[in-house]
Design a protein around this motif. Sequence first.
Motif: not given
Length: 153
Positions: A128-135
């Motif tokens: 659910g952590d799209f921010q971590e994936t994006y970074e």
Amino acid sequence: MKRVLFVCLGNICRSPMAEAVMHDLVEQRGLSNSIKVDSAATSSWHVGEVPHKGTQKKLKEFGISTSGMKGRQLSDEDFKAFDYIVGMDSSNVQNIREMLGQPDHPKIFRFLDLTPHRKDVPDPYYTGDFQETYELVVDGCEALLHKILADLE
């Protein structure tokens, strides 16, 4: 011309995110005539589907489009068509190698092995952590772009 294929399990979260980010970086640097980008899945679960709503939402925050993107499965033709086949995690790399019958070809590698992170990109479909994936995707795309530009010289 160099061609890059990002691959994950379903081709709705990580690999389309990497495709969109890399496409954006390539366009920003005026390299669209030198570098082409695509993405695929090792599974057939989401063939024909648009990127996950979390991927779309995260990319939209940064003005990056997913327009026209649809999930597809990796094929034998991809090995011939692409210069870099980039798995988002170790399991993806193993599956790519098995699917393409290429147990140890250097054009197939794990995405973050080009960065200091040297780890798998977590799947936001499960975390659910799209921010971590994006970074991590941004870091990986920058590193891959650097490698491609060096290879073009």
